[in-house]
Scaffold this active site. Structure first.
Site, short mmCIF file in Angstrom:
data_model
loop_
_atom_site.label_atom_id
_atom_site.label_comp_id
_atom_site.label_asym_id
_atom_site.label_seq_id
_atom_site.Cartn_x
_atom_site.Cartn_y
_atom_site.Cartn_z
N PHE A 2 94.46 56.93 58.55
CA PHE A 2 93.99 57.47 59.82
C PHE A 2 94.95 58.58 60.27
O PHE A 2 95.99 58.80 59.67
CB PHE A 2 93.92 56.37 60.87
N SER A 47 86.48 51.16 56.98
CA SER A 47 87.65 50.82 57.79
C SER A 47 87.59 51.55 59.12
O SER A 47 87.32 52.76 59.17
CB SER A 47 88.93 51.21 57.05
N CYS A 54 93.88 48.49 61.13
CA CYS A 54 92.80 48.79 60.19
C CYS A 54 91.96 47.53 59.98
O CYS A 54 92.43 46.54 59.44
CB CYS A 54 93.39 49.26 58.86
N THR A 56 87.96 45.90 58.80
CA THR A 56 86.82 46.18 57.93
C THR A 56 85.51 45.82 58.62
O THR A 56 85.37 44.72 59.16
CB THR A 56 86.93 45.37 56.62
N ALA A 72 92.29 38.48 60.65
CA ALA A 72 93.00 37.42 59.94
C ALA A 72 94.19 36.91 60.75
O ALA A 72 94.72 37.61 61.61
CB ALA A 72 93.47 37.93 58.58
N HIS A 110 98.45 49.70 59.53
CA HIS A 110 99.18 48.47 59.22
C HIS A 110 100.26 48.29 60.29
O HIS A 110 101.38 48.80 60.16
CB HIS A 110 99.82 48.56 57.83
N THR A 156 104.60 61.50 69.98
CA THR A 156 105.93 61.98 69.62
C THR A 156 106.98 61.24 70.44
O THR A 156 106.87 61.14 71.67
CB THR A 156 106.06 63.49 69.88
#
Length: 238
Positions: A2, A47, A54, A56, A72, A110, A156
């Site tokens: 992404f 995704s 991320c 699914t 999960a 992640h 930033t």
């Protein structure tokens, strides 16, 4: 992958905890709506970054106005998605394609850890947010003027305090209207993904050092041996 440029804000329509007998294990199932603009080209298995995580796509409705995901247990431990409930707003971004300009930075989706908002200070029409990390070790990957993803938003870093494990960002007025962060109060939680570059550099240095230490003929071992011999000679007066 992404970019950290949030495309739209969706709404959690359903949020269901699963038991261990279900096909999803003991995680969570969520249906997210109000996001037709990013579902025009959706396919099963795609995704979608949801608050920086991320996830699914496992289902979507025929009109392509909402989609379903499974979350999960590991994701619940790492992120703040366990705090979601029906009606929660979430930042959404589709995975990049080869035609997308990389306007933010490389974001994997992640999430590394979460952080709490410790300060929010207006600065003209911008807002400076300060966050404190839950898992302190990740502060070593955060540097002033470096990239960071906060709830999936590429930002930033404007300041880092390595003693208090805090860092700050400044959000301009345009971005404030496009993401969920401005709606959060002090002590609110956000998902944090540090810049991957720092982790890659650290791992390469670690592997290289271990390799040289294990090789008695390596330049590093020769240097260490030379320094030890020099120190011994100094002590012995040679």
């Amino acid at each position: 992958m992404f970019t950290g440029l949030v495309e739209t804000i969706g709404t959690v329509l359903e949020y269901t905890e699963l038991d261990t007998t279900s096909s999803g294990g003991n995680g969570v199932s969520a249906i997210i709506g109000d996001c037709a603009s990013i579902l025009v080209d959706v396919h099963l298995g795609d995704s979608i970054s949801t608050n920086g995580v991320c996830l699914t796509v496992t289902e979507f409705d025929e009109a392509k106005t909402q989609f379903k995901v499974g979350i999960a247990p590991e994701t619940l431990r790492r992120s703040n998605l366990g705090d979601l409930k029906t009606g929660s707003k979430v930042n959404l971004e589709r995975a990049v394609t080869s035609e997308v300009r990389l306007g933010g930075h490389v974001v994997q989706g992640h999430v590394d850890t979460i952080a709490s908002i410790t300060k929010r200070v207006p600065d003209g029409n911008a807002i400076t947010f300060t966050f404190q990390l839950r898992d302190k070790d990740y502060i070593h990957y955060i540097v002033e003027k470096g990239f960071i993803a906060v709830d999936g938003t590429s930002l930033t870093v404007t300041n880092v305090n390595y003693e208090t494990f805090e860092f700050s960002i400044m959000m301009v007025s345009y971005t404030q209207s496009k993401v969920t962060l401005p709606t959060k109060d002090i002590d609110g939680s956000v998902n944090i993904e540090v810049d991957l570059t720092g982790k890659l550099i650290e791992k390469q240095i670690e592997l290289n050092l271990n390799s040289q230490i294990e090789n008695k003929d390596s330049a590093l071992n020769k240097l260490i041996t030379s320094l030890i011999e020099k120190k011994i000679n100094e002590v012995l007066g040679k």
